[in-house]
Write a protein that holds these residues in place. Structure first.
Motif, PDB file in Angstrom:
ATOM      1  N   GLN A  96       1.272  -1.608  -0.018  1.00 32.32           N
ATOM      2  CA  GLN A  96       0.002   0.574   0.046  1.00 32.32           C
ATOM      3  C   GLN A  96       0.779   1.127   0.019  1.00 32.32           C
ATOM      4  O   GLN A  96       1.831   0.977   0.138  1.00 32.32           O
ATOM      5  CB  GLN A  96      -0.760  -0.024   1.353  1.00 32.32           C
ATOM      6  CG  GLN A  96      -1.847  -0.753   1.481  1.00 32.32           C
ATOM      7  CD  GLN A  96      -2.315  -0.795   2.606  1.00 32.32           C
ATOM      8  OE1 GLN A  96      -1.790  -0.795   3.870  1.00 32.32           O
ATOM      9  NE2 GLN A  96      -3.973  -1.380   2.017  1.00 32.32           N
ATOM     10  N   HIS A  99       1.983   6.060   3.451  1.00 30.32           N
ATOM     11  CA  HIS A  99       1.202   7.249   4.057  1.00 30.32           C
ATOM     12  C   HIS A  99      -0.484   6.204   5.223  1.00 30.32           C
ATOM     13  O   HIS A  99      -0.977   5.869   5.993  1.00 30.32           O
ATOM     14  CB  HIS A  99       0.273   7.912   3.757  1.00 30.32           C
ATOM     15  CG  HIS A  99      -0.318   8.171   2.709  1.00 30.32           C
ATOM     16  ND1 HIS A  99      -1.804   7.588   2.874  1.00 30.32           N
ATOM     17  CD2 HIS A  99      -0.370   7.851   1.751  1.00 30.32           C
ATOM     18  CE1 HIS A  99      -2.671   7.602   2.036  1.00 30.32           C
ATOM     19  NE2 HIS A  99      -2.262   7.496   0.915  1.00 30.32           N
ATOM     20  N   GLU A 100      -1.079   5.210   4.010  1.00 26.79           N
ATOM     21  CA  GLU A 100      -1.787   3.822   4.747  1.00 26.79           C
ATOM     22  C   GLU A 100      -0.925   3.219   5.467  1.00 26.79           C
ATOM     23  O   GLU A 100      -1.861   2.768   6.258  1.00 26.79           O
ATOM     24  CB  GLU A 100      -2.508   3.295   3.592  1.00 26.79           C
ATOM     25  CG  GLU A 100      -2.987   4.036   2.348  1.00 26.79           C
ATOM     26  CD  GLU A 100      -3.996   3.770   1.293  1.00 26.79           C
ATOM     27  OE1 GLU A 100      -3.881   2.021   1.709  1.00 26.79           O
ATOM     28  OE2 GLU A 100      -4.308   4.114   0.529  1.00 26.79           O
ATOM     29  N   ASN A 101       0.063   2.250   5.400  1.00 20.56           N
ATOM     30  CA  ASN A 101       0.737   1.751   6.407  1.00 20.56           C
ATOM     31  C   ASN A 101       1.609   2.338   7.418  1.00 20.56           C
ATOM     32  O   ASN A 101       1.056   1.249   8.407  1.00 20.56           O
ATOM     33  CB  ASN A 101       1.917   1.255   5.455  1.00 20.56           C
ATOM     34  CG  ASN A 101       1.965   0.406   4.783  1.00 20.56           C
ATOM     35  OD1 ASN A 101       2.012  -1.095   5.301  1.00 20.56           O
ATOM     36  ND2 ASN A 101       1.993   0.379   3.687  1.00 20.56           N
ATOM     37  N   ARG A 103      -0.630   4.768   8.925  1.00 16.84           N
ATOM     38  CA  ARG A 103      -2.395   5.363   9.480  1.00 16.84           C
ATOM     39  C   ARG A 103      -3.370   3.368   9.627  1.00 16.84           C
ATOM     40  O   ARG A 103      -3.346   3.701  10.159  1.00 16.84           O
ATOM     41  CB  ARG A 103      -3.181   5.891   7.942  1.00 16.84           C
ATOM     42  CG  ARG A 103      -3.602   7.371   7.965  1.00 16.84           C
ATOM     43  CD  ARG A 103      -4.362   7.567   7.193  1.00 16.84           C
ATOM     44  NE  ARG A 103      -4.228   9.038   6.972  1.00 16.84           N
ATOM     45  CZ  ARG A 103      -3.814   9.690   6.844  1.00 16.84           C
ATOM     46  NH1 ARG A 103      -3.591   9.718   5.110  1.00 16.84           N
ATOM     47  NH2 ARG A 103      -3.752  11.587   6.747  1.00 16.84           N
ATOM     48  N   GLY A 105      -5.249   1.300   8.555  1.00 22.05           N
ATOM     49  CA  GLY A 105      -7.172   1.356   8.640  1.00 22.05           C
ATOM     50  C   GLY A 105      -7.591   2.002   9.392  1.00 22.05           C
ATOM     51  O   GLY A 105      -8.201   2.205   9.549  1.00 22.05           O
ATOM     52  N   ASP A 107      -8.641   5.681   9.450  1.00 25.19           N
ATOM     53  CA  ASP A 107      -8.881   6.107   8.796  1.00 25.19           C
ATOM     54  C   ASP A 107      -8.704   7.523   9.033  1.00 25.19           C
ATOM     55  O   ASP A 107      -9.175   8.825   9.287  1.00 25.19           O
ATOM     56  CB  ASP A 107     -10.434   5.850   8.103  1.00 25.19           C
ATOM     57  CG  ASP A 107     -10.430   4.751   7.339  1.00 25.19           C
ATOM     58  OD1 ASP A 107      -8.736   4.959   6.676  1.00 25.19           O
ATOM     59  OD2 ASP A 107     -10.855   4.282   6.191  1.00 25.19           O
ATOM     60  N   ASP A 135       2.641   8.877  -0.637  1.00 24.72           N
ATOM     61  CA  ASP A 135       2.178   8.159  -1.230  1.00 24.72           C
ATOM     62  C   ASP A 135       2.664   7.027  -2.060  1.00 24.72           C
ATOM     63  O   ASP A 135       2.380   6.840  -2.988  1.00 24.72           O
ATOM     64  CB  ASP A 135       1.470   9.307  -2.712  1.00 24.72           C
ATOM     65  CG  ASP A 135       0.271   9.743  -2.477  1.00 24.72           C
ATOM     66  OD1 ASP A 135      -0.244   9.449  -1.599  1.00 24.72           O
ATOM     67  OD2 ASP A 135       0.031  11.062  -2.340  1.00 24.72           O
ATOM     68  N   ARG A 157       3.864   4.567  12.890  1.00 22.17           N
ATOM     69  CA  ARG A 157       2.330   3.567  12.956  1.00 22.17           C
ATOM     70  C   ARG A 157       2.038   3.507  14.487  1.00 22.17           C
ATOM     71  O   ARG A 157       0.345   3.844  15.112  1.00 22.17           O
ATOM     72  CB  ARG A 157       2.545   2.059  12.223  1.00 22.17           C
ATOM     73  CG  ARG A 157       1.420   1.509  12.562  1.00 22.17           C
ATOM     74  CD  ARG A 157       1.933   0.139  12.400  1.00 22.17           C
ATOM     75  NE  ARG A 157       1.099  -0.486  11.081  1.00 22.17           N
ATOM     76  CZ  ARG A 157       2.416  -1.317  10.053  1.00 22.17           C
ATOM     77  NH1 ARG A 157       2.087  -2.528  10.838  1.00 22.17           N
ATOM     78  NH2 ARG A 157       2.258  -1.227   9.133  1.00 22.17           N
TER      79      ARG A 157
END
Length: 252
Positions: A96, A99-101, A103, A105, A107, A135, A157
């Motif tokens: 992913q 930034h999603e790593n 966050r 999950g 949101d 990104d 994280r």
């Protein structure tokens, strides 16, 4: 239901036996809310096994683990784990964007909280080298990143989750000494606002903790501040001396 934990931890008369082997024996340890605790000792001494009891990766055979005076076995598992952020030595990242790593999950983590976590963990140091910054796709298991970069993403994280209890399990082992020092310096403001346990192989990582616990063969053998333990001349003092000699040899 636990709600937002105050972060008081009490390992009370803990014994853990697995396949006939006693992994932890008669552990008694109180960690007041807001304390920063170092946990050190030889490999296989029981450090990770002890902290795993907090989030119920395993349960005790004798005694009890208390969070805010509640036995963890009586707390809803979701509530318990929501209050704990655990950063292991071996991190796992997903295919992913970066930034999603961070966050993971969650949101509801704001961009401001994300940026703060990225800065404190020093992930920000490497963003210029990444083609798309935050990104950038990191690849399955973080294949595009070095070991130290993976650990810093995992620390970011944990910071972004804003837990009541933070556990760093040798989470700076793949980070160079200079960067580790920078991260710890930035982390101090974060760690002081929650209960924190730092497991480390490098004594320099824990020397500024409120107090340090030394474990060997599943037993707590020493407990005190860095200066107290050095003066005591026990196992901790010998580990500090060995580390100083190794650093001296590397600089020579």
């Amino acid at each position: 239901e636990l709600g937002e934990s105050e972060g008081n931890i009490h390992f009370k008369d803990i014994t853990l036996i697995e396949d006939g082997n006693t992994l932890l024996h008669d552990i008694n340890l109180e960690i007041p809310s807001g304390s920063v605790v170092g946990l050190v000792g030889p490999t296989g001494g029981g450090k990770t096994i002890l902290v795993n009891l907090l989030s119920r990766v395993s349960d005790v055979d004798e005694g009890s683990v208390l969070v805010d005076e509640h036995d963890v076995r009586q707390i809803k598992l979701h509530d318990l784990r929501k209050n704990i952020a655990y950063v292991p030595q071996q991190t796992f990242l997903f295919s992913q964007p970066l930034h999603e790593n961070v966050r993971m999950g969650q949101d509801d983590i704001t961009d401001e909280a994300l940026d703060r976590a990225i800065h404190i963990s020093r992930v920000s140091n490497d963003l210029d080298q990444m083609p798309d910054g935050l990104d950038t796709m990191v690849g399955e298991k973080g294949v595009m990143l070095s070991g130290g970069q993976k650990q810093r993403v995992a620390i970011a994280r944990a910071i972004a989750r804003n837990p009541s209890i933070m556990i760093l399990d040798d989470a700076l082992s793949a980070v160079d000494t200079k960067t580790a020092s920078e991260i710890l310096s930035s982390l101090r403001t974060v760690l002081k606002t929650r209960t924190s346990i730092i497991i480390a192989q490098r004594m320099a990582t824990v020397k500024d903790c409120d107090f340090i616990v030394v474990m060997d063969e599943g037993i707590i053998i020493e407990n005190g501040t860095h200066d107290e333990l050095v003066s005591a001349g026990g196992l901790y003092a010998s580990m500090v001396e060995r580390e100083a000699q190794q650093e001296g040899e590397m600089l020579a």
